[in-house]
Design a protein around this motif. Structure first.
Motif, mmCIF file in Angstrom:
data_model
loop_
_atom_site.group_PDB
_atom_site.id
_atom_site.type_symbol
_atom_site.label_atom_id
_atom_site.label_comp_id
_atom_site.label_asym_id
_atom_site.label_seq_id
_atom_site.Cartn_x
_atom_site.Cartn_y
_atom_site.Cartn_z
ATOM 1 N N VAL A 1 0.866 -1.185 0.000
ATOM 2 C CA VAL A 1 0.000 0.000 0.000
ATOM 3 C C VAL A 1 0.893 1.221 0.000
ATOM 4 C CG1 VAL A 1 -1.910 1.215 1.126
ATOM 5 C CG2 VAL A 1 -1.750 -1.284 1.307
ATOM 6 N N TYR A 2 0.542 2.203 -0.846
ATOM 7 C CA TYR A 2 1.373 3.388 -1.023
ATOM 8 C C TYR A 2 0.517 4.647 -0.990
ATOM 9 C CZ TYR A 2 4.681 -0.020 -3.015
ATOM 10 O OH TYR A 2 5.498 -1.094 -3.227
ATOM 11 N N LEU A 3 1.149 5.758 -0.613
ATOM 12 C CA LEU A 3 0.536 7.086 -0.679
ATOM 13 C C LEU A 3 1.415 7.989 -1.537
ATOM 14 C CD1 LEU A 3 -0.579 7.820 3.004
ATOM 15 C CD2 LEU A 3 -2.054 7.265 1.067
ATOM 16 N N SER A 4 0.764 8.839 -2.338
ATOM 17 C CA SER A 4 1.465 9.856 -3.115
ATOM 18 C C SER A 4 0.881 11.225 -2.785
ATOM 19 C CB SER A 4 1.321 9.594 -4.613
ATOM 20 O OG SER A 4 1.893 10.657 -5.367
ATOM 21 N N GLN A 5 1.744 12.203 -2.585
ATOM 22 C CA GLN A 5 1.319 13.573 -2.335
ATOM 23 C C GLN A 5 1.496 14.460 -3.571
ATOM 24 O OE1 GLN A 5 -0.105 14.446 0.479
ATOM 25 N NE2 GLN A 5 0.293 12.566 1.624
ATOM 26 N N ASP A 6 1.969 13.879 -4.677
ATOM 27 C CA ASP A 6 2.272 14.681 -5.854
ATOM 28 C C ASP A 6 1.699 14.067 -7.134
ATOM 29 O OD1 ASP A 6 3.939 12.495 -6.101
ATOM 30 O OD2 ASP A 6 5.791 13.616 -5.778
ATOM 31 N N GLU A 7 0.469 13.552 -7.035
ATOM 32 C CA GLU A 7 -0.255 13.012 -8.190
ATOM 33 C C GLU A 7 0.502 11.889 -8.894
ATOM 34 O OE1 GLU A 7 -3.047 16.225 -10.145
ATOM 35 O OE2 GLU A 7 -1.012 17.050 -9.974
ATOM 36 N N GLY A 8 1.115 11.014 -8.096
ATOM 37 C CA GLY A 8 1.711 9.821 -8.656
ATOM 38 C C GLY A 8 3.142 9.948 -9.126
ATOM 39 N N LYS A 9 3.779 11.066 -8.859
ATOM 40 C CA LYS A 9 5.190 11.201 -9.239
ATOM 41 C C LYS A 9 6.080 10.386 -8.306
ATOM 42 C CE LYS A 9 4.712 15.802 -11.316
ATOM 43 N NZ LYS A 9 3.266 15.951 -11.067
ATOM 44 N N THR A 10 5.795 10.429 -7.012
ATOM 45 C CA THR A 10 6.544 9.660 -6.017
ATOM 46 C C THR A 10 5.562 8.996 -5.067
ATOM 47 O OG1 THR A 10 6.753 11.567 -4.521
ATOM 48 C CG2 THR A 10 8.524 11.219 -6.151
ATOM 49 N N TRP A 11 6.011 7.890 -4.448
ATOM 50 C CA TRP A 11 5.133 7.115 -3.588
ATOM 51 C C TRP A 11 5.841 6.757 -2.278
ATOM 52 C CZ3 TRP A 11 0.112 6.396 -4.941
ATOM 53 C CH2 TRP A 11 -0.229 6.608 -6.289
ATOM 54 N N LYS A 12 5.086 6.815 -1.194
ATOM 55 C CA LYS A 12 5.566 6.421 0.125
ATOM 56 C C LYS A 12 4.929 5.084 0.496
ATOM 57 C CE LYS A 12 5.078 7.689 5.015
ATOM 58 N NZ LYS A 12 4.484 8.697 5.951
ATOM 59 N N THR A 13 5.728 4.132 0.929
ATOM 60 C CA THR A 13 5.220 2.813 1.310
ATOM 61 C C THR A 13 4.633 2.859 2.718
ATOM 62 O OG1 THR A 13 7.048 1.850 0.048
ATOM 63 C CG2 THR A 13 5.785 0.374 1.477
ATOM 64 N N ILE A 14 3.366 2.414 2.875
ATOM 65 C CA ILE A 14 2.765 2.334 4.210
ATOM 66 C C ILE A 14 2.405 0.896 4.582
ATOM 67 C CG2 ILE A 14 1.968 4.724 4.194
ATOM 68 C CD1 ILE A 14 -0.857 3.687 3.582
ATOM 69 N N ALA A 15 2.510 -0.017 3.626
ATOM 70 C CA ALA A 15 2.388 -1.455 3.909
ATOM 71 C C ALA A 15 3.145 -2.196 2.821
ATOM 72 C CB ALA A 15 0.934 -1.906 3.948
ATOM 73 N N GLN A 16 3.835 -3.263 3.214
ATOM 74 C CA GLN A 16 4.635 -4.024 2.259
ATOM 75 C C GLN A 16 4.395 -5.504 2.480
ATOM 76 O OE1 GLN A 16 8.908 -3.256 2.384
ATOM 77 N NE2 GLN A 16 8.923 -3.295 0.143
ATOM 78 N N ALA A 17 3.922 -6.172 1.419
ATOM 79 C CA ALA A 17 3.586 -7.600 1.494
ATOM 80 C C ALA A 17 2.655 -7.889 2.675
ATOM 81 C CB ALA A 17 4.852 -8.435 1.583
ATOM 82 N N GLY A 18 1.740 -6.970 2.927
ATOM 83 C CA GLY A 18 0.764 -7.147 4.003
ATOM 84 C C GLY A 18 1.209 -6.689 5.369
ATOM 85 N N GLN A 19 2.509 -6.369 5.517
ATOM 86 C CA GLN A 19 3.001 -5.902 6.801
ATOM 87 C C GLN A 19 2.899 -4.373 6.846
ATOM 88 O OE1 GLN A 19 3.803 -8.211 9.207
ATOM 89 N NE2 GLN A 19 3.054 -9.572 7.580
ATOM 90 N N THR A 20 2.075 -3.870 7.752
ATOM 91 C CA THR A 20 1.860 -2.419 7.805
ATOM 92 C C THR A 20 3.041 -1.725 8.465
ATOM 93 O OG1 THR A 20 0.636 -2.686 9.891
ATOM 94 C CG2 THR A 20 -0.634 -2.670 7.840
ATOM 95 N N LEU A 21 3.311 -0.506 8.011
ATOM 96 C CA LEU A 21 4.473 0.257 8.459
ATOM 97 C C LEU A 21 4.016 1.515 9.165
ATOM 98 C CD1 LEU A 21 6.566 -0.029 5.178
ATOM 99 C CD2 LEU A 21 6.658 -1.529 7.177
ATOM 100 N N GLU A 22 4.589 1.771 10.316
ATOM 101 C CA GLU A 22 4.292 2.978 11.084
ATOM 102 C C GLU A 22 5.273 4.080 10.711
ATOM 103 O OE1 GLU A 22 1.883 3.301 13.846
ATOM 104 O OE2 GLU A 22 1.059 1.559 12.804
ATOM 105 N N SER A 23 4.784 5.314 10.623
ATOM 106 C CA SER A 23 5.667 6.448 10.344
ATOM 107 C C SER A 23 6.430 6.825 11.588
ATOM 108 C CB SER A 23 4.851 7.649 9.870
ATOM 109 O OG SER A 23 4.253 7.371 8.611
ATOM 110 N N VAL A 24 7.687 7.207 11.393
ATOM 111 C CA VAL A 24 8.520 7.663 12.500
ATOM 112 C C VAL A 24 8.601 9.178 12.452
ATOM 113 C CG1 VAL A 24 10.817 7.596 13.534
ATOM 114 C CG2 VAL A 24 9.873 5.556 12.431
ATOM 115 N N ASN A 25 8.099 9.816 13.503
ATOM 116 C CA ASN A 25 8.111 11.274 13.533
ATOM 117 C C ASN A 25 9.439 11.791 14.053
ATOM 118 O OD1 ASN A 25 5.422 11.401 12.633
ATOM 119 N ND2 ASN A 25 4.654 11.093 14.725
#
Length: 304
Positions: free
Chosen positions: A280-304
């Motif tokens: 699962v990915y998020l993009s803030q720039d209409e698909g130019k770049t993507w941030k991974t928030i889940a990989q192979a079903g393993q969800t990822l927490e953001s580090v502030n």
């Protein structure tokens, strides 16, 4: 390289829209066994993923399990005013199985039945963001649909109408409805991308001889985003006025492809996508770049 056999099998409707399981261990531990939908909240602050036992939520860089019934959600689509789904009821709920069509007006906390309870489980279901139209691919006859095929209704109380669906094959993989024009519907299939402007009576090809797996109208109604596989995974945007197609960026995907797409109602540049292999990915720039928030079903927490 052709799409591998395990992935091709996963692209069948039954498995593509198959079970998702959330494992809640520590407070924020959520594991996605499969993914079969994406939707942003109206304020754009939260992403929901329908699942085998409820909804997974991603908000402020953290994953959680949503409140509300832990239904096995299948077909899933969000409009401005409501979420629509299908699938199977949570254990002990006392609801008829399958769920037929259900609707939530509070982000999935509570659900209202709209019909066909105990009769049908719709794996392909799409709602218009603003017009109130709802389309489904029905696989088996029921009390309101006399045969398999594409059906629609323009509001919650209307009867279902069958569309001829001329021009598309028998292998639909995704369905999308225009945000304001209730008669404009797009269908992705194993042989291309097709568009109808007459409520699904007739479809015209937008792209042929390419395996298209996912499709989503932009909320402004001006473009179609779609994921495809043609030796390699691709993500593209099609201008609905000119029919010009432009490629978008993708993170490295190994024997994978884009299965679901969703745009934030609050920020037109923000999109989410999920893949067959449960990235699962998020993009803030209409698909130019993507941030991974889940990989192979393993969800990822953001580090502030």
């Amino acid at each position: 390289m052709e799409l591998g056999k395990p992935l091709r099998c996963a692209l069948s409707i039954g498995l593509l829209m198959g079970l998702v399981h959330l494992t809640a261990g520590a407070a924020t531990t959520v594991t996605l066994k499969h993914v079969h939908g994406l939707a942003f909240s109206q304020d754009g602050q939260q992403l929901s993923i329908p699942s085998h036992d409820g909804l997974a939520l991603y908000r402020d860089g953290h994953w959680s399990k949503a409140p509300g019934p832990e239904h096995d959600f299948m077909g899933f689509s969000a409009g401005r005013q409501a979420i629509y789904s299908s699938g199977h009821p949570a254990s002990g709920s006392g609801l008829a199985n399958p769920l037929g069509i259900i609707k939530s007006s509070d982000g999935g906390s509570t659900w209202q039945p709209l019909g066909l309870q105990g009769e049908s489980d719709f794996h392909l279901l799409a709602s218009s963001f603003d017009s109130g139209a709802l389309y489904v691919f029905n696989m088996h006859p029921n009390s309101e649909m006399t045969s398999a095929g594409l059906y629609y209704r323009l509001n919650d109380g209307a009867s279902w109408q069958q569309a001829l669906a001329q021009g598309i094959g028998l292998d639909p993989s995704a369905l999308a409805v225009h945000p304001t024009d209730s008669k404009t519907v797009a269908v992705a299939t194993g042989s291309g991308l097709f568009l109808s402007s007459d409520a699904g009576e007739h479809f015209q090809p937008l792209l042929q001889n390419v395996q298209v797996l996912s499709v989503s109208f932009s909320i402004d109604g001006k473009s179609l985003w779609f994921g495809s596989f043609n030796k390699v995974p691709q993500l593209s945007i099609l201008d609905l006025k000119t029919h010009e197609i432009n490629a978008l960026g993708l993170p490295p995907l190994n024997q994978d492809a884009v299965a679901y797409l969703a745009q934030s109602p609050a920020n037109a540049k923000e999109w989410a996508m999920a893949t067959i292999n449960r990235d699962v990915y998020l993009s803030q720039d209409e698909g130019k770049t993507w941030k991974t928030i889940a990989q192979a079903g393993q969800t990822l927490e953001s580090v502030n």
